[in-house]
Design an enzyme around this catalytic site. Structure first.
Site, PDB file in Angstrom:
ATOM      1  N   GLY B  40       1.330  -1.250   0.390  1.00 42.52           N
ATOM      2  CA  GLY B  40       0.027   0.192  -0.144  1.00 42.52           C
ATOM      3  C   GLY B  40       0.923   1.620  -0.189  1.00 42.52           C
ATOM      4  CG  LEU B  43      -1.612  10.151   3.743  1.00 43.85           C
ATOM      5  CD1 LEU B  43      -3.312  10.723   4.756  1.00 43.85           C
ATOM      6  CD2 LEU B  43      -1.178  11.026   2.744  1.00 43.85           C
ATOM      7  N   GLY B  45       1.813   3.767   4.270  1.00 41.15           N
ATOM      8  CA  GLY B  45       2.444   3.369   3.297  1.00 41.15           C
ATOM      9  C   GLY B  45       3.343   4.334   2.483  1.00 41.15           C
ATOM     10  CG  HIS B 266     -19.228  11.673   4.815  1.00 42.40           C
ATOM     11  ND1 HIS B 266     -20.094  12.356   4.495  1.00 42.40           N
ATOM     12  CD2 HIS B 266     -18.075  11.667   4.972  1.00 42.40           C
ATOM     13  CE1 HIS B 266     -18.710  13.317   4.623  1.00 42.40           C
ATOM     14  NE2 HIS B 266     -18.222  12.803   5.285  1.00 42.40           N
ATOM     15  NE  ARG B 330     -17.285  12.710   8.698  1.00 41.09           N
ATOM     16  CZ  ARG B 330     -16.081  11.878   7.808  1.00 41.09           C
ATOM     17  NH1 ARG B 330     -15.252  11.180   7.980  1.00 41.09           N
ATOM     18  NH2 ARG B 330     -15.250  13.768   7.488  1.00 41.09           N
ATOM     19  CG  HIS B 401     -16.435   8.241   4.230  1.00 39.08           C
ATOM     20  ND1 HIS B 401     -15.633   8.914   3.029  1.00 39.08           N
ATOM     21  CD2 HIS B 401     -15.716   9.259   5.199  1.00 39.08           C
ATOM     22  CE1 HIS B 401     -14.577   9.600   3.247  1.00 39.08           C
ATOM     23  NE2 HIS B 401     -14.780   9.933   4.771  1.00 39.08           N
ATOM     24  CD  GLU B 425     -10.498   2.742   4.805  1.00 35.67           C
ATOM     25  OE1 GLU B 425      -9.918   3.923   4.312  1.00 35.67           O
ATOM     26  OE2 GLU B 425     -12.057   2.733   5.574  1.00 35.67           O
TER      27      GLU B 425
END
Lengths: 258, 637
Positions: B40, B43, B45, B266, B330, B401, B425
């Site tokens: 990955g 951001l 990775g 979301h 959310r 989301h 994530e």
């Protein structure tokens, strides 16, 4: 609506390609262009024909992976729009469309509408960065950036690296892509220490990769989905000339930053 | 299976500092002897790969896209949180920690969240140094905006393209290391298997998506930073290629899966228009700073929004949550939108939509200011819908989301498999049952720049590594099983396309394991998913060959995994008999329809252990203790 599509099919990098004609039927104007291709592909699979390969990922106009030349225009007829954000309401019933991959010396076709844009990464790897290893940074507000400079830098940084500029250029030049990165970093105070080195290295690499020269056609700016202005190329040329004339060793410290 | 969180002892604000000192170091000359695989390049990775290469490790990085810069972190719009308190409005590390724990509905691990808040300030500094063009004030200082679930302005942003700019910063740092030869990059490669030797993660098997070649890669540790699994819903704000394959294959090799049912829906996405829809597009939550959300008071009101007078509009978020208003978190905002639509007051042709109206803000601030703040979002909306949001209100509806669940990791970000680290994530760690806006970018970069580079060193320094050859039996068997799987998919030649299966799975998940869940629905889904999976393996049609670019084959592999992962999500949702954050069990709600937690029975992480195909996985529990932010009912009223 119904459309006729002439689509470039090519098995792999080494095979000969050709156009094949397909019919797209029952297309809704609310579909995106790629959703229209999805519908065609689903039909092909059910008929036992191999689907058309095309690059895409985010489908919201930001990742830069998609890109089809539609009737000669990279990303199609709508200005400032990537292929994935182009919607079928931009076309009309009965339209005949020709779909091709990006055509450029430095972007070999690897299947159907997919090209290899690895050259862009290799250009960035030679100088498209600020050397700032993790853990060395001063406080964010210790580096003041005037708002106009930050805004201008952001205008340039909006480039998504899709390569439409190269596909649009009669010379297959990557000048707009390279100029955008040089401007993004060059407008910021953080980018000054490596400004000369960056321009020299990136331009040299660009030439090595087989991209053509700029002869001021302006097609790149017109095709750019993020509206990167062509004036950045003039700025890059100036950076490059300055750096080439006065070797980096003689020129240190911030430039005028204009 | 034992779940040891390894959160260091001591006061919360000293845990990380002390832990950094206590961890063993690898001396600079020895670092180059270790190889790390990073799967990955988003951001988490890219920042991890670049930082570890800077430290001197041999790094290999893999992504399925044609370049690492395309990872879906790029699509994050609104911003990144950091406890800088530049606005002098009372922010602090403790407040960010507090807001995140509360926002997560008390289902996250305090120690991890505090560390996240601590390093948030370093992230901004790092990104500025790299040349991320954050928004600035006229004096040259960094600008902030506010975001859902917080009452301070702590969100840093770069127009509506914050994720893009942060990713480009990490990508450029990564490319620099590639140029220096410190990172070997493999684009258009997809991980197929995780390889364990003596119980430790020692490599992966990949498929080259251009040539179809199946290859082994050996390392001393494997880092998964492959993002979330929300594409299980088919329609989601994820990129089309986002998938759960890497974490799922790791799960099947023994990595526990934490809280799979925690998904974020979301509240502000562009509504679905028809059957052809291939994905949903998010409209940044930052729009809720200036936009007001409403629906008509009357059911089935078909008038155009401009014709509905002020007193016939229901600004339901402002009405129900006066202190947070349109900036309610959310999960709460999404459920409120669903409630008014279920009530028959939804707008647009499908009735599944609510208005996000900028008329007041345009009147107050002028169109130019709104254009400067959100111009690119308004343009995007116009392109997709053909409507001009400066003139008519946007129509929005919730969409899948983000997944708060993911592989279980300890404080060192290591999974239950030694040597397998999971970032961003893809892990379950910091957001509990609901993630606050502008916190995903923060977590991805925290994990990659500032946490993993320390903790992986401790792992290397504490273990001995035997040299492995590519011919090792574990790798050979991984290659064989991958090749067999490819052949199996290609040989079925059934009647249905991969997408048709994915769509059907998505609609099952959305209906029974989406915004509202209940016992009966989850039981139904647990019947339907295995049946669909069985049909998939008998009736899917994938044409072409394995030794070429074959996008149907790629999708088939991912959908096959989603057909298993979806079932685990439903199982987890079924067994968590409470409502918390994004997990709303309709049987457990307060009188006014808010989530009703059961802290006595469920104040824990559920971590699932694979027990074999066709066997029910084992549910393990990691109890959560709240010593600094006391358990309370979340209130945003």
């Amino acid at each position: 609506m119904n459309l006729t599509l002439h689509i470039w099919r090519q098995k792999n990098r080494h095979a000969e390609g050709r156009f094949v004609t397909y019919e797209a039927r029952g297309i809704s104007p609310d579909m995106s262009f790629l959703e229209m291709l999805d519908v065609v592909n689903e039909g092909l699979i059910l008929k036992g024909e191999e689907p058309i390969a095309f690059d895409h990922d985010c489908r919201e106009g930001i990742c830069g992976q998609c890109g089809v030349v539609v009737n000669g225009s990279p990303h199609g007829p709508r200005p400032a729009t990537t292929t994935c954000q182009l919607h079928m309401r931009s076309f009309k019933d009965g339209d005949v469309l020709t779909l091709e991959p990006w055509r450029a010396n430095a972007f070999p076709v690897i299947k159907d509408l997919i090209v290899d844009r690895g050259a862009f990464d290799r250009i960035i790897a030679t100088g498209g960065f600020i050397t700032a290893p993790t853990g060395n940074a001063p406080d964010g507000n210790a580096i003041l950036v005037p708002k106009p400079a930050a805004d201008r830098s952001m205008d340039a940084a909006a480039c998504i690296g899709c390569g439409a500029c190269v596909a649009a250029c009669p010379n297959g030049s990557a000048m707009l892509f390279v100029a955008a990165k040089i401007a993004h970093l060059g407008y910021l105070p953080q980018g000054q220490p490596e400004r000369d080195r960056r321009a020299l290295a990136m331009v040299a690499r660009m030439d090595e990769e087989g991209f053509g020269a700029c002869t001021n056609h302006g097609e790149c700016e017109a095709a750019c989905p993020k509206e990167i202005p062509i004036e950045f190329i003039a700025r890059m040329n100036r950076d490059y000339l300055k750096a080439a004339l006065f070797s980096p060793a003689e020129r240190s410290g911030p430039s005028d930053g204009a | 299976m034992e779940l040891k969180s390894n959160v260091p002892p001591g006061p919360i604000e000293q845990k990380w500092t002390r832990h950094k000192f206590d961890m063993k170091l690898v001396n600079p000359a020895n670092k180059r002897k270790y190889t790390v695989i990073v799967v990955g390049s988003g951001l988490a990775g890219a920042s991890a790969a670049a930082t570890m290469a800077e430290l001197g490790y041999q790094v290999q990085c893999y992504c399925y896209q044609d370049t690492p810069r395309r990872a879906h972190s790029i699509a994050a719009q609104g911003g990144i949180n950091a406890a800088k308190n530049y606005q002098n409005d009372g922010d602090s590390v403790f407040r960010l920690f507090y807001d995140t724990v509360k926002g997560g509905d008390f289902r996250s691990r305090e120690g991890n969240v505090h560390r996240l808040a601590e390093v948030s300030v370093n992230i901004i500094d790092q990104c500025v140094a790299q040349g991320v063009p954050f928004a600035r004030e006229y004096g040259g200082m960094l600008s902030n905006r506010s975001f859902g679930g917080a009452q301070v302005s702590r969100t840093f942003y770069a127009r509506g393209q914050t994720g893009q700019q942060l990713l480009l910063g990490a990508y450029q740092a990564l490319e620099r290391q590639i140029g220096l030869g410190a990172v070997k990059m493999f684009t258009r490669h997809e991980m197929q298997e995780l390889i364990l030797v003596d119980g430790r993660a020692r490599g992966i098997v990949t498929r080259d998506m251009i040539t179809g070649k199946i290859e082994s890669h050996i390392a001393d540790a494997v880092v998964l930073a492959t993002g979330g699994y929300g594409t299980v819903f088919y329609l989601a704000t994820y990129a089309k290629g986002c998938n759960g394959t890497a974490i799922w294959r790791a799960y099947k090799k023994g990595a526990a899966f934490g809280n799979p049912c925690y998904t974020q829906i979301h509240p502000t996405c562009i509504p679905v228009t028809g059957e052809h829809q291939s994905k949903l597009t998010l409209m940044s939550e930052s729009l809720r700073n200036d936009g007001r959300i409403w629906v008509p008071k009357k059911k089935g009101d078909a008038r155009s929004p401009g014709q509905i007078p002020e007193d016939e509009r229901d600004y339901y978020l402002e009405r129900k949550y006066p202190s947070f208003g349109n900036l309610a978190p959310r999960d709460i905002s999404s459920r409120a939108a669903k409630a008014v639509c279920d009530d028959g007051r939804g707008v647009g042709s499908t009735g599944l939509g609510v208005y996000l109206d900028f008329a007041d803000a345009i009147q107050r601030l002028g169109e130019a200011t709104i254009r400067e703040r959100y111009g690119n979002l308004f343009d995007m909306y116009e392109r997709i819908t053909g409507e001009n949001p400066y003139k008519v209100p946007m129509r929005i509806y919730p969409a899948a989301h983000y997944t708060m669940g993911g592989l279980w990791v300890d404080y060192n970000l290591m999974s239950t498999i030694p040597g397998l680290f999971v970032l961003g994530e893809a892990n379950f760690s910091d957001h509990g049952a609901n993630r606050l806006g502008a916190s995903a970018l923060m977590q991805g970069l925290a994990d990659g720049y500032f946490i993993l580079p320390y903790t992986i060193g401790n792992y290397f320094a504490s273990n001995k590594f035997e040299k492995l050859a590519g011919a090792h039996a574990a790798f050979k068997s991984g290659e064989t099983s991958t090749a067999a799987r490819v052949q199996k998919v290609l040989s079925i030649n059934g009647q249905r396309t991969v997408d048709s299966f994915h769509r059907e799975l998505g609609s099952i998940m959305w209906e029974f394991c989406g915004m509202g869940r209940n016992e009966k629905g989850l039981q139904t889904a647990l019947q339907k998913i295995p049946a669909l999976r069985e049909e998939f393996w008998k009736n899917v049609r994938v044409l072409g060959e394995g030794e070429e670019i074959n996008q149907s084959l790629e999708k088939a592999g991912r959908v096959a995994d989603f057909l298993e992962l979806g079932e685990l999500m439903c199982l987890d949702a079924l067994e968590r008999r409470e409502s918390c954050g994004g997990h709303f069990r309709e049987e457990f709600q307060t009188e006014d329809g808010e989530a009703l937690r059961d802290d006595e029975k469920f104040c824990h992480v559920a971590a699932w252990e694979f027990a074999g195909d066709a066997k029910k996985p084992v549910r393990h529990v990691e109890p959560l203790a709240f010593e600094n932010v006391h358990l309370q009912t979340r209130s945003y009223k």
